[in-house]
Design a protein around this motif. Structure first.
Motif, mmCIF file in Angstrom:
data_model
loop_
_atom_site.group_PDB
_atom_site.id
_atom_site.type_symbol
_atom_site.label_atom_id
_atom_site.label_comp_id
_atom_site.label_asym_id
_atom_site.label_seq_id
_atom_site.Cartn_x
_atom_site.Cartn_y
_atom_site.Cartn_z
ATOM 1 N N ARG A 122 6.641 -6.192 -6.850
ATOM 2 C CA ARG A 122 5.639 -5.131 -6.887
ATOM 3 C C ARG A 122 6.261 -3.796 -6.491
ATOM 4 N NH1 ARG A 122 3.135 -1.291 -5.046
ATOM 5 N NH2 ARG A 122 4.597 -1.411 -3.307
ATOM 6 N N ASN A 124 6.227 0.848 -7.520
ATOM 7 C CA ASN A 124 5.657 1.920 -8.324
ATOM 8 C C ASN A 124 6.440 2.040 -9.628
ATOM 9 O OD1 ASN A 124 7.932 3.708 -7.891
ATOM 10 N ND2 ASN A 124 7.057 4.283 -5.909
ATOM 11 N N ALA A 147 2.186 4.954 -14.161
ATOM 12 C CA ALA A 147 2.364 3.506 -14.228
ATOM 13 C C ALA A 147 2.474 3.001 -15.663
ATOM 14 C CB ALA A 147 1.208 2.807 -13.511
ATOM 15 N N VAL A 166 4.463 -6.223 -10.996
ATOM 16 C CA VAL A 166 3.284 -5.404 -10.729
ATOM 17 C C VAL A 166 3.711 -3.944 -10.624
ATOM 18 C CG1 VAL A 166 1.365 -4.943 -9.154
ATOM 19 C CG2 VAL A 166 2.217 -7.291 -9.440
ATOM 20 N N SER A 168 2.215 -0.422 -9.486
ATOM 21 C CA SER A 168 1.101 0.242 -8.809
ATOM 22 C C SER A 168 0.981 1.681 -9.282
ATOM 23 C CB SER A 168 1.319 0.237 -7.294
ATOM 24 O OG SER A 168 1.220 -1.070 -6.785
ATOM 25 N N ASP A 172 -3.295 -0.011 -12.109
ATOM 26 C CA ASP A 172 -2.247 -0.998 -11.847
ATOM 27 C C ASP A 172 -2.058 -1.900 -13.059
ATOM 28 O OD1 ASP A 172 -2.134 -0.111 -9.127
ATOM 29 O OD2 ASP A 172 -3.845 -1.411 -8.661
ATOM 30 N N SER A 182 -4.693 -5.224 -16.362
ATOM 31 C CA SER A 182 -4.783 -3.910 -15.729
ATOM 32 C C SER A 182 -5.929 -3.901 -14.728
ATOM 33 C CB SER A 182 -4.981 -2.812 -16.776
ATOM 34 O OG SER A 182 -6.224 -2.959 -17.437
ATOM 35 N N MET A 222 -4.257 -7.237 -6.272
ATOM 36 C CA MET A 222 -4.362 -5.820 -6.611
ATOM 37 C C MET A 222 -5.812 -5.401 -6.807
ATOM 38 S SD MET A 222 -1.297 -4.926 -6.235
ATOM 39 C CE MET A 222 -1.517 -3.198 -6.693
#
Length: 264
Positions: A122, A124, A147, A166, A168, A172, A182, A222
């Motif tokens: 996970r 960014n 994202a 993932v 973020s 997401d 999503s 999430m």
């Protein structure tokens, strides 16, 4: 693929089973992530000493590795814990904080992935693109990219590593390389609080401990993060109070709130 009923079912299972989630995380967020794990229903342990990490993995239900504040001793602990988790067969969630910012972070991230073979990664958008060997540099621990721009890189990374990836962001994205989920819940106030991404990784570790389907576990985690952040932001004046209200809201999160808030 997921809905409010499946989210609440996993949350209920988590609260019932109280899995031990072993976190090797960073100095900045230890208190935040431990409290969030307690609030969601898990049991946190924040052990990082190389002398005990493998033993701690032996009694844990999942392992979260977060490389936010690196030093050689902690890296050794991360690698030992990751190898022990792989051998035991428990899920590993890897948060590659700041990867792409320095050669050292890039090296450590590569070692962690190779050693632990994480179930879920996970990060960014900038971090995910850096891991996928895109020509990208991160701005410290913050993303400079939306994202959705990293989605193809996330799919490639999932194919390369076998992990669910993932991304973020404002929205997401969760992918196993083929399927994409999503999550649209959340608040623009959340990035103003240090460690919200790290909290998301820790909570993902909790859901992975009770759901063997890594794609579903990550998506449910999430969704809970986004719903909790959205509900909390509506009650506060700014990021300082959001930290406290987020924990309270997470602890009290109900089926009705999930049903009424989750964006399908």
């Amino acid at each position: 693929m997921i809905n409010s009923k499946s989210i609440y079912a996993d949350l209920t299972a988590l609260r019932k089973n109280v899995p031990l989630v072993h976190n090797i995380t960073n100095f900045v967020v230890m208190n935040n992530t431990a409290n969030a794990l307690l609030a969601v229903g898990a049991s946190p342990v924040m052990a990082h000493a190389i002398e005990e990490v493998a033993d701690m993995v032996g009694i844990a239900s999942s392992l979260v590795i977060n490389m936010g504040t690196l030093n050689p001793q902690w890296v050794d602990g991360m690698l030992q814990a990751g190898a022990a988790a792989k051998q035991k067969g428990i899920p590993v969630v890897f948060d590659p904080v700041g990867v792409g910012a320095t050669p050292y972070r890039n090296q450590v991230a590569t070692q962690i992935i190779a050693t632990s073979q994480p179930s879920i990664i996970r990060g960014n958008a900038s971090e995910i693109m850096a891991l996928a060997k895109e020509n990208i540099a991160t701005k410290g621990v913050d993303s400079t990219i939306a994202a959705d721009s990293a989605l193809e890189a996330a799919k490639r990374l999932a194919d390369q590593t076998g992990a669910v990836v993932v991304i973020s962001g404002v929205e997401d994205f969760i992918t196993n390389g083929e399927q994409v989920i999503s999550i649209k819940n959340g608040s623009t106030l959340m990035p103003k609080v240090t460690g919200m991404g790290c909290t998301a990784s820790a909570i993902t570790g909790a859901f992975a401990a009770i759901n063997e389907n890594a794609l579903q576990a990550a998506a449910h985690a999430m969704a809970v993060m986004g719903i909790t952040g959205e509900l909390s932001a509506a009650k506060v004046a700014g990021p300082g109070s959001l930290q406290t209200v987020f924990i309270d809201t997470l602890y009290q999160l109900s089926e009705e709130e999930i049903t009424n808030t989750f964006i399908n």
